[in-house]
Structures are given as structure tokens and as C-alpha cells.
Design a protein around this motif. Sequence first.
Motif, PDB file in Angstrom:
ATOM      1  N   THR A 111       3.916   9.783   0.159  1.00  0.00           N
ATOM      2  CA  THR A 111       2.669   9.760   0.941  1.00  0.00           C
ATOM      3  C   THR A 111       1.796   8.562   0.600  1.00  0.00           C
ATOM      4  O   THR A 111       1.062   8.063   1.452  1.00  0.00           O
ATOM      5  N   ASN A 112       1.852   8.074  -0.640  1.00  0.00           N
ATOM      6  CA  ASN A 112       0.994   6.967  -1.054  1.00  0.00           C
ATOM      7  C   ASN A 112       1.667   5.610  -0.951  1.00  0.00           C
ATOM      8  O   ASN A 112       1.100   4.607  -1.388  1.00  0.00           O
ATOM      9  N   PHE A 113       2.872   5.563  -0.390  1.00  0.00           N
ATOM     10  CA  PHE A 113       3.601   4.293  -0.343  1.00  0.00           C
ATOM     11  C   PHE A 113       3.015   3.342   0.697  1.00  0.00           C
ATOM     12  O   PHE A 113       2.734   2.173   0.411  1.00  0.00           O
ATOM     13  N   PHE A 114       2.828   3.823   1.901  1.00  0.00           N
ATOM     14  CA  PHE A 114       2.414   2.949   3.002  1.00  0.00           C
ATOM     15  C   PHE A 114       0.881   2.844   3.032  1.00  0.00           C
ATOM     16  O   PHE A 114       0.225   3.269   3.961  1.00  0.00           O
ATOM     17  N   THR A 115       0.323   2.248   1.979  1.00  0.00           N
ATOM     18  CA  THR A 115      -1.119   2.037   1.886  1.00  0.00           C
ATOM     19  C   THR A 115      -1.397   0.599   1.504  1.00  0.00           C
ATOM     20  O   THR A 115      -0.541  -0.081   0.913  1.00  0.00           O
ATOM     21  N   ALA A 116      -2.598   0.132   1.801  1.00  0.00           N
ATOM     22  CA  ALA A 116      -2.964  -1.249   1.490  1.00  0.00           C
ATOM     23  C   ALA A 116      -2.974  -1.487  -0.017  1.00  0.00           C
ATOM     24  O   ALA A 116      -2.529  -2.540  -0.499  1.00  0.00           O
ATOM     25  N   THR A 159      -0.524 -10.183   6.060  1.00  0.00           N
ATOM     26  CA  THR A 159      -0.640  -9.919   4.621  1.00  0.00           C
ATOM     27  C   THR A 159      -2.094  -9.902   4.179  1.00  0.00           C
ATOM     28  O   THR A 159      -2.530  -9.008   3.432  1.00  0.00           O
ATOM     29  N   VAL A 160      -2.873 -10.887   4.634  1.00  0.00           N
ATOM     30  CA  VAL A 160      -4.294 -10.953   4.270  1.00  0.00           C
ATOM     31  C   VAL A 160      -5.048  -9.744   4.826  1.00  0.00           C
ATOM     32  O   VAL A 160      -5.894  -9.144   4.138  1.00  0.00           O
ATOM     33  N   ALA A 161      -4.741  -9.363   6.058  1.00  0.00           N
ATOM     34  CA  ALA A 161      -5.428  -8.224   6.675  1.00  0.00           C
ATOM     35  C   ALA A 161      -5.193  -6.944   5.878  1.00  0.00           C
ATOM     36  O   ALA A 161      -6.125  -6.160   5.644  1.00  0.00           O
ATOM     37  N   ILE A 162      -3.951  -6.736   5.426  1.00  0.00           N
ATOM     38  CA  ILE A 162      -3.648  -5.535   4.648  1.00  0.00           C
ATOM     39  C   ILE A 162      -4.326  -5.589   3.286  1.00  0.00           C
ATOM     40  O   ILE A 162      -4.934  -4.607   2.833  1.00  0.00           O
ATOM     41  N   CYS A 163      -4.241  -6.746   2.612  1.00  0.00           N
ATOM     42  CA  CYS A 163      -4.845  -6.874   1.285  1.00  0.00           C
ATOM     43  C   CYS A 163      -6.358  -6.685   1.332  1.00  0.00           C
ATOM     44  O   CYS A 163      -6.958  -6.147   0.387  1.00  0.00           O
ATOM     45  N   ASN A 164      -6.991  -7.133   2.419  1.00  0.00           N
ATOM     46  CA  ASN A 164      -8.445  -7.009   2.533  1.00  0.00           C
ATOM     47  C   ASN A 164      -8.894  -5.566   2.746  1.00  0.00           C
ATOM     48  O   ASN A 164     -10.086  -5.272   2.668  1.00  0.00           O
ATOM     49  N   HIS A 165      -7.961  -4.675   3.026  1.00  0.00           N
ATOM     50  CA  HIS A 165      -8.293  -3.260   3.197  1.00  0.00           C
ATOM     51  C   HIS A 165      -7.948  -2.439   1.952  1.00  0.00           C
ATOM     52  O   HIS A 165      -8.034  -1.209   1.971  1.00  0.00           O
ATOM     53  N   ALA A 166      -7.553  -3.116   0.866  1.00  0.00           N
ATOM     54  CA  ALA A 166      -7.178  -2.417  -0.362  1.00  0.00           C
ATOM     55  C   ALA A 166      -8.405  -2.170  -1.235  1.00  0.00           C
ATOM     56  O   ALA A 166      -9.286  -3.022  -1.355  1.00  0.00           O
ATOM     57  N   TYR A 167      -8.431  -1.001  -1.846  1.00  0.00           N
ATOM     58  CA  TYR A 167      -9.528  -0.623  -2.742  1.00  0.00           C
ATOM     59  C   TYR A 167      -8.960   0.076  -3.969  1.00  0.00           C
ATOM     60  O   TYR A 167      -7.947   0.781  -3.888  1.00  0.00           O
ATOM     61  N   VAL A 168      -9.616  -0.138  -5.114  1.00  0.00           N
ATOM     62  CA  VAL A 168      -9.292   0.573  -6.348  1.00  0.00           C
ATOM     63  C   VAL A 168     -10.578   1.164  -6.891  1.00  0.00           C
ATOM     64  O   VAL A 168     -11.488   0.424  -7.293  1.00  0.00           O
ATOM     65  N   GLN A 169     -10.670   2.470  -6.874  1.00  0.00           N
ATOM     66  CA  GLN A 169     -11.853   3.190  -7.327  1.00  0.00           C
ATOM     67  C   GLN A 169     -13.125   2.660  -6.659  1.00  0.00           C
ATOM     68  O   GLN A 169     -14.144   2.430  -7.307  1.00  0.00           O
ATOM     69  N   GLY A 170     -13.020   2.453  -5.372  1.00  0.00           N
ATOM     70  CA  GLY A 170     -14.166   2.001  -4.605  1.00  0.00           C
ATOM     71  C   GLY A 170     -14.427   0.507  -4.642  1.00  0.00           C
ATOM     72  O   GLY A 170     -15.293  -0.001  -3.924  1.00  0.00           O
ATOM     73  N   THR A 171     -13.689  -0.232  -5.481  1.00  0.00           N
ATOM     74  CA  THR A 171     -13.866  -1.683  -5.578  1.00  0.00           C
ATOM     75  C   THR A 171     -12.910  -2.378  -4.617  1.00  0.00           C
ATOM     76  O   THR A 171     -11.693  -2.164  -4.695  1.00  0.00           O
ATOM     77  N   PRO A 172     -13.426  -3.207  -3.703  1.00  0.00           N
ATOM     78  CA  PRO A 172     -12.541  -3.892  -2.764  1.00  0.00           C
ATOM     79  C   PRO A 172     -11.688  -4.939  -3.469  1.00  0.00           C
ATOM     80  O   PRO A 172     -12.144  -5.611  -4.394  1.00  0.00           O
ATOM     81  N   LEU A 173     -10.446  -5.045  -3.036  1.00  0.00           N
ATOM     82  CA  LEU A 173      -9.547  -6.058  -3.579  1.00  0.00           C
ATOM     83  C   LEU A 173      -9.477  -7.247  -2.613  1.00  0.00           C
ATOM     84  O   LEU A 173     -10.476  -7.652  -2.070  1.00  0.00           O
TER      85      LEU A 173
END
Length: 419
Positions: free
Chosen positions: A59-64, A245-259
Amino acid sequence: MSSVEAVDQPPAAPVDEQPHGLAGLYRRAVDNIKSGNLGVLPIVIGLIFIVVFFSYKATNFFTATNFVNIIIQMAGTAMLAYGVVFVLLLGEIDLSISYVAGIGALTVAELQLPGSGHQISGLLAMLCAIGICAVIGFAQGSIVARVGVPSFVVTLAGYLIWQGVILQRLEQPGSIIIQDRWINYTASYFFSHAAGWLIAALITGIYALTVSGGIAAKRRAGVAIGNKGLVIAKLVGVAVASFGTVAICNHAYVQGTPLGLPLAGVLVVIALVVLTFLAKRTTFGRHVYAVGGNAEASRRAGINVPRIRILVFMISSSMAAIGGIILAANVNSVDLNFGGGTLLLNSIAAAVIGGVSLFGGRGEVRGAFLGAVIIATVSNGLNTAGYATGIIYEVTGVILLLAVTLDTIAVRLQIRSGR
């Protein structure tokens, strides 16, 4: 005045022209499959299948966020695999790269160590590490090229020697923590969203300029350009891959912090471009392919075969150092086990899965990139889905076996078709 009567000539035979457009692409694909020139198509199809499979299994594989994790996880292995490509092109092998990578990581960790009396800037430490590993490559390559000892034996000895150096240095402390921010940035720095878009535009623009320059050069030389539809498809593909690639990476977050776009991924692309240029656009690269195809014929043609071999092993060790630095930065430390595990096998497997021939003289750097992506994706997907470590090893081994089998079949088809 004498006259020469014109003699009627039979009409010229019609030229069997390749169809253009989609029909031309289909015809070319069929011809390549029949002749064993499969290119990257099997790798791309396999990667798509792997992504679809794990998207349903985990379930967590296809995420930014996981996409960014895969980029960082594959960066170190990809760097080592790039160096392996040049060694395999010669028909040689380098079994020492995993612990040479450990020497590179140990060097930067030692040189940045606070209070050691020899602490220097992280940037300078990384340059020193690459230089030391290049010297290691020079020494091992010289024994292979000048003395004539098989590369398998030389690099296996290197594997043991550099493993011993790491164990001897870290036996008492156990590990060294990397505190320098410049070293850690290689695996932990993320570009801002705007900078990511700019990088994507630069990559797309540079590729478009390169393709345009190649087309212009062919026109000046009177050489056929080829299928224009294929050229346009490649341009669109690079643009979609870069901006996607940039679009996906810009939607990534770790504990509320944008990557954002990771620096590790940019370093992998830069190395890919530089080494592809070195292999495809320089005299040295052409000599590498020539020596890998037939060393004796290359020697008779005036190529300095020993020098080519030495330089190739230096490239392999230098790329191992870069990969080792990124891997160490990913965990912020170097310990007794660094360089062990599956790093060596994964690096060689990435190049082979990417289509680099074990028989020498055939393969491209981009294949190692795709192979590293596949290995990282499979490992990440199996971990995310909760499979045991043994299953990960087994699946990776099956993929490697399939890749080598496919390579062997492709070589037979090419011999049969006269290529």
C-alpha cells in the motif's frame, strides 16, 4: 569528330526504403528483435511490470515519498555500476569495487573527524577519497595490464586487502560518525521546488540541443537522419521523465516536512551524462569498445591496450569511491560491515541487467542506470510488502539469471544475423 552513342541502361532496381512513422518504428522493432538487438526495451517493460505489481502488493509503495527513497537508495549502487560498465566492456571483471567503495567512505569519514588533528573540509575530503581510490584502480589495473595477471585474481585479492584495511581501522571504534554537512548533503540534500523545475528544464534543454547538434552534423555530412518519429519520441520521453520526476518529488513529505528533488538523483544523472559522453563521443571510449571487441586487432591498429585497461580500472575505482561516499552519507557513518553484503553483487548485476555484455565490447552506461533502478525498486518493493530478506536475494538472483540468459541469446542471434 567522333561521337559516342549513348547505350541504353536498364532501369535501376527500386530501393527497399524503410517505411516512416509508426510503421517504420514497428518494422525497426521487429528487425531488432529478430537480430537480437533488443536495446533497453526488455528493461523498460520489466520495470513497468515491477512497479505495477508492487503497487498492488504494497500500500505504501506507490507514493511520492517512497519514490524519493528509491532514488536515494539506488544512487550509490548506480555509481558503482557505472564503473563496472567500462570494466565489462573490456571483458574483464572488478571484484574489489565494494570494498574500494568502503575505502572511499572510510577516507572521507577519517578526514572529517573532529579533533583528529587532520580534519579538513568535507569537499576536499571527498576529492581526496576519489584520488586515493583512483590510485588503487591504477595499481590493480597495472598488474592486470602490465604483468598479465587475470583481473579476477587481482581484484579478488583487492577485495580481501581493502576489506582487511577497513576491519583493521575500525576494529576498535567500531564505526565513525560522519558529521560534515557537505558529505552528508550527497544523500540528504533536497532542492527547492523551483530549483527542481529549473533542473528538469535544463536537462530537457541540454538533451534537445545535443540531439539538434547531432542532426545538423549528419546533414552537413550528408548522412541519413533516420526515423524522425523516433527522435521526437526520445525528446518527449526525456521531457516527461525529467518533469515527471520533479513533479513526484515535489509532492513528497516526511513528517510534514516537504522534500523535493534529491541531490543524489542529480549526481546520478550528471555521472550518467558525463560517462555516456566519454564512452560514445571520445576517442578513449571508441578504443574501449574496440579493445573489448578484439584486443589483438586493436593492438595491431595502434591502440595502447595496456593504457586503456589501466584507465578503465581507474574509472571503476573512482566511481566506487563516489558511490561509497553517497552510501555512507545515507547512514551518516562508516562501520565494520561497510562494503559487505550484496553491494558487489548488486553493482555487477545492475550493469548486466542493463544489457552490458559479459563477453565484452557491447553495452551502454544508461543500461547500468536502468539496472540499478530495477534492483532498487525490487528491493524496496519487497521490503515495503513485508517479504523476508531471503526472498529479496532469491528474486534478485532470478532477475540476474534472466538478464544473463537474455544476453546470451541476444549474442547468438546477432552472430546468426551477421552483426
